[in-house]
Design a protein around this motif. Structure first.
Motif, PDB file in Angstrom:
ATOM      1  N   VAL A 173       0.843  -1.194   0.000  1.00 36.52           N
ATOM      2  CA  VAL A 173       0.000   0.000   0.000  1.00 36.52           C
ATOM      3  C   VAL A 173       0.882   1.249   0.000  1.00 36.52           C
ATOM      4  N   ASN A 174       0.650   2.106  -1.016  1.00 36.85           N
ATOM      5  CA  ASN A 174       1.477   3.305  -1.203  1.00 36.85           C
ATOM      6  C   ASN A 174       0.645   4.568  -1.039  1.00 36.85           C
ATOM      7  N   PHE A 175       1.116   5.480  -0.182  1.00 40.31           N
ATOM      8  CA  PHE A 175       0.481   6.779  -0.007  1.00 40.31           C
ATOM      9  C   PHE A 175       1.333   7.801  -0.764  1.00 40.31           C
ATOM     10  N   VAL A 176       0.695   8.521  -1.694  1.00 38.67           N
ATOM     11  CA  VAL A 176       1.424   9.413  -2.604  1.00 38.67           C
ATOM     12  C   VAL A 176       0.976  10.852  -2.422  1.00 38.67           C
ATOM     13  N   GLU A 177       1.942  11.758  -2.368  1.00 37.78           N
ATOM     14  CA  GLU A 177       1.615  13.188  -2.311  1.00 37.78           C
ATOM     15  C   GLU A 177       2.269  13.873  -3.496  1.00 37.78           C
ATOM     16  N   LYS A 178       1.460  14.576  -4.283  1.00 38.78           N
ATOM     17  CA  LYS A 178       2.006  15.284  -5.448  1.00 38.78           C
ATOM     18  C   LYS A 178       2.759  16.527  -4.981  1.00 38.78           C
ATOM     19  N   GLN A 179       3.998  16.694  -5.496  1.00 37.73           N
ATOM     20  CA  GLN A 179       4.776  17.899  -5.172  1.00 37.73           C
ATOM     21  C   GLN A 179       4.781  18.851  -6.356  1.00 37.73           C
ATOM     22  N   SER A 180       4.905  18.283  -7.576  1.00 38.73           N
ATOM     23  CA  SER A 180       4.872  19.097  -8.799  1.00 38.73           C
ATOM     24  C   SER A 180       4.588  18.144  -9.965  1.00 38.73           C
ATOM     25  N   GLU A 181       4.652  18.652 -11.187  1.00 36.89           N
ATOM     26  CA  GLU A 181       4.363  17.804 -12.355  1.00 36.89           C
ATOM     27  C   GLU A 181       5.319  16.612 -12.444  1.00 36.89           C
ATOM     28  N   LYS A 183       7.338  15.559  -9.675  1.00 43.97           N
ATOM     29  CA  LYS A 183       7.842  15.141  -8.361  1.00 43.97           C
ATOM     30  C   LYS A 183       6.713  14.704  -7.432  1.00 43.97           C
ATOM     31  N   ILE A 184       6.941  13.553  -6.781  1.00 41.99           N
ATOM     32  CA  ILE A 184       5.982  13.061  -5.784  1.00 41.99           C
ATOM     33  C   ILE A 184       6.745  12.582  -4.546  1.00 41.99           C
ATOM     34  N   SER A 185       6.028  12.512  -3.430  1.00 39.44           N
ATOM     35  CA  SER A 185       6.567  11.872  -2.226  1.00 39.44           C
ATOM     36  C   SER A 185       5.757  10.614  -1.997  1.00 39.44           C
ATOM     37  N   VAL A 186       6.415   9.560  -1.532  1.00 39.90           N
ATOM     38  CA  VAL A 186       5.725   8.269  -1.355  1.00 39.90           C
ATOM     39  C   VAL A 186       6.127   7.619  -0.034  1.00 39.90           C
ATOM     40  N   ARG A 187       5.136   7.063   0.667  1.00 36.53           N
ATOM     41  CA  ARG A 187       5.419   6.184   1.822  1.00 36.53           C
ATOM     42  C   ARG A 187       4.695   4.867   1.577  1.00 36.53           C
ATOM     43  N   THR A 188       5.376   3.763   1.879  1.00 37.95           N
ATOM     44  CA  THR A 188       4.860   2.442   1.495  1.00 37.95           C
ATOM     45  C   THR A 188       4.795   1.466   2.659  1.00 37.95           C
ATOM     46  N   TYR A 189       3.649   0.788   2.753  1.00 39.22           N
ATOM     47  CA  TYR A 189       3.483  -0.383   3.640  1.00 39.22           C
ATOM     48  C   TYR A 189       3.707  -1.608   2.764  1.00 39.22           C
ATOM     49  N   GLU A 190       4.677  -2.470   3.148  1.00 35.65           N
ATOM     50  CA  GLU A 190       4.965  -3.648   2.314  1.00 35.65           C
ATOM     51  C   GLU A 190       4.383  -4.937   2.892  1.00 35.65           C
ATOM     52  N   ARG A 191       3.674  -5.672   2.033  1.00 39.54           N
ATOM     53  CA  ARG A 191       3.246  -7.022   2.434  1.00 39.54           C
ATOM     54  C   ARG A 191       4.515  -7.878   2.559  1.00 39.54           C
ATOM     55  N   GLY A 192       4.472  -8.889   3.376  1.00 40.01           N
ATOM     56  CA  GLY A 192       5.645  -9.750   3.539  1.00 40.01           C
ATOM     57  C   GLY A 192       6.625  -9.215   4.574  1.00 40.01           C
ATOM     58  N   VAL A 193       6.679  -7.873   4.677  1.00 43.56           N
ATOM     59  CA  VAL A 193       7.408  -7.229   5.777  1.00 43.56           C
ATOM     60  C   VAL A 193       6.364  -6.939   6.860  1.00 43.56           C
ATOM     61  N   ALA A 217       4.109  14.178 -15.357  1.00 43.34           N
ATOM     62  CA  ALA A 217       4.945  13.885 -16.531  1.00 43.34           C
ATOM     63  C   ALA A 217       6.159  13.067 -16.135  1.00 43.34           C
ATOM     64  N   SER A 218       6.532  12.122 -17.023  1.00 48.84           N
ATOM     65  CA  SER A 218       7.738  11.315 -16.840  1.00 48.84           C
ATOM     66  C   SER A 218       8.925  12.081 -17.412  1.00 48.84           C
ATOM     67  N   PRO A 219      10.160  11.976 -16.835  1.00 48.26           N
ATOM     68  CA  PRO A 219      10.541  11.195 -15.658  1.00 48.26           C
ATOM     69  C   PRO A 219      10.002  11.804 -14.357  1.00 48.26           C
ATOM     70  N   VAL A 220       9.713  10.909 -13.416  1.00 51.02           N
ATOM     71  CA  VAL A 220       9.162  11.344 -12.129  1.00 51.02           C
ATOM     72  C   VAL A 220      10.231  11.142 -11.052  1.00 51.02           C
ATOM     73  N   GLY A 227      15.377   8.187   0.748  1.00 52.39           N
ATOM     74  CA  GLY A 227      16.131   8.891  -0.296  1.00 52.39           C
ATOM     75  C   GLY A 227      15.357   9.036  -1.596  1.00 52.39           C
ATOM     76  N   GLN A 228      16.076   9.481  -2.627  1.00 51.99           N
ATOM     77  CA  GLN A 228      15.456   9.834  -3.918  1.00 51.99           C
ATOM     78  C   GLN A 228      15.576   8.714  -4.942  1.00 51.99           C
ATOM     79  N   LEU A 229      14.492   8.455  -5.647  1.00 49.53           N
ATOM     80  CA  LEU A 229      14.492   7.522  -6.775  1.00 49.53           C
ATOM     81  C   LEU A 229      13.918   8.252  -7.981  1.00 49.53           C
ATOM     82  N   SER A 230      14.153   7.681  -9.162  1.00 51.27           N
ATOM     83  CA  SER A 230      13.589   8.285 -10.356  1.00 51.27           C
ATOM     84  C   SER A 230      12.968   7.176 -11.210  1.00 51.27           C
ATOM     85  N   VAL A 231      11.824   7.453 -11.786  1.00 50.96           N
ATOM     86  CA  VAL A 231      11.157   6.478 -12.663  1.00 50.96           C
ATOM     87  C   VAL A 231      10.825   7.161 -13.977  1.00 50.96           C
ATOM     88  N   GLU A 232      11.237   6.538 -15.082  1.00 48.21           N
ATOM     89  CA  GLU A 232      10.865   7.074 -16.399  1.00 48.21           C
ATOM     90  C   GLU A 232      10.206   5.974 -17.218  1.00 48.21           C
TER      91      GLU A 232
END
Ligand SMILES: N[C@@H](CCC[C@H](N)C(=O)O)C(=O)O
Length: 259
Positions: A173-181, A183-193, A217-220, A227-232
């Motif tokens: 389960v991922n909670f996402v907050e939009k920062q800009s076109e 950029k987003i912030s994400v916090r995740t609850y992981e199954r199995g953990v 818009a991608s890249p995000v 820390g920071q990750l990037s997805v395109e």
């Protein structure tokens, strides 16, 4: 009692016990090994166990376990496995390897690992009025929210993961907050953990896709607690194609543990 050598790696704070299992000292179907090694009180402690084994066709195979012994695709773990394979001398700066959901490519630049993810076909992206479910190799529930820094992710994530719809197979389960076109912030609850982790690679990939479907818009760029990750990626007929997950992966320490 046999002892094994292990390495600890982290990718944006998603931490893993990694074992060179090319000698097949560990039995790859024994989930109790993961349960023991990942235990933060009775073992080494981590968000997962990764075994690296030889493969006839590809540079190596990566076998991933959650701390409860279940198996699924792990994006951050795959980036750590690539760094470890380079450390072992199996690969140079480029690789093609087998992970839980199929073949991946990756390239390494210092501590930064750029990993190809599987295409996410239209049928793996489900849009609901309040949330998305997206399978990026692992299943993800994505919900947009504000002030995610104040959320009780463990409690709210668990209530969705253990709801009637997902109780049996589980879902991240991922909670996402939009920062800009871009950029987003994400916090995740992981199954199995069954807890919040500092970052989840397949999770941020799902969130980036949801963000673009919401007008981003991608890249995000994704800010996680670790820390920071990037997805395109490119959206083609509602499928996400040429998907890349990029971020740091680092060795933390090496040790030996009795099994
Ligand atoms: N942390 C991982 C995802 C690991 C698998 C997940 N907990 C599941 O069982 O679906 C990542 O970086 O992708």
């Amino acid at each position: 009692m046999a002892s094994i050598e292990f390495y600890k790696y982290q990718g944006t704070g998603n931490d893993f016990v990694v074992v060179d299992n090319r000698s097949q000292k560990l039995y790859r179907n024994d989930k109790s090994i993961a349960q023991k090694l990942c235990d933060r009180k009775f073992g080494v402690g981590s968000d997962g166990l990764i075994l690296i084994e030889d493969h006839e066709e590809y540079d190596f195979e990566m076998i991933f376990f959650n701390p409860d012994g279940s198996q699924s695709m792990c994006g951050n773990g795959s980036r750590c496995a690539v760094k470890f394979a380079q450390f072992l001398g199996i690969i140079g700066n480029q690789t093609t390897f087998l992970s839980t959901d199929g073949v991946h490519e990756a390239s390494i630049d210092g501590d930064i690992v750029r990993l190809s993810m599987q295409d996410v076909a239209q049928g793996k992206i489900n849009t609901f009025p309040e949330h998305f479910t997206i399978n990026t190799g692992s299943p993800h529930y994505v919900i947009f929210a504000s002030n995610i820094k104040d959320k009780n992710v463990k409690e709210e994530g668990a209530s969705i993961r253990y709801s009637e719809e997902f109780a049996v197979d589980g879902i991240n389960v991922n909670f996402v907050e939009k920062q800009s076109e871009n950029k987003i912030s994400v916090r995740t609850y992981e199954r199995g953990v069954e807890d919040e982790t500092l970052s989840c690679g397949t999770g941020v990939t799902a969130c980036a896709i949801a963000h673009v479907l919401h007008g981003g818009a991608s890249p995000v760029q994704i800010e996680t607690l670790g820390g920071q990750l990037s997805v395109e990626f490119e959206l083609e007929k509602s499928s996400a194609k040429r998907v890349w997950l990029t971020g740091p992966a680092k060795n933390v320490f090496k040790g030996e543990i009795e099994l």
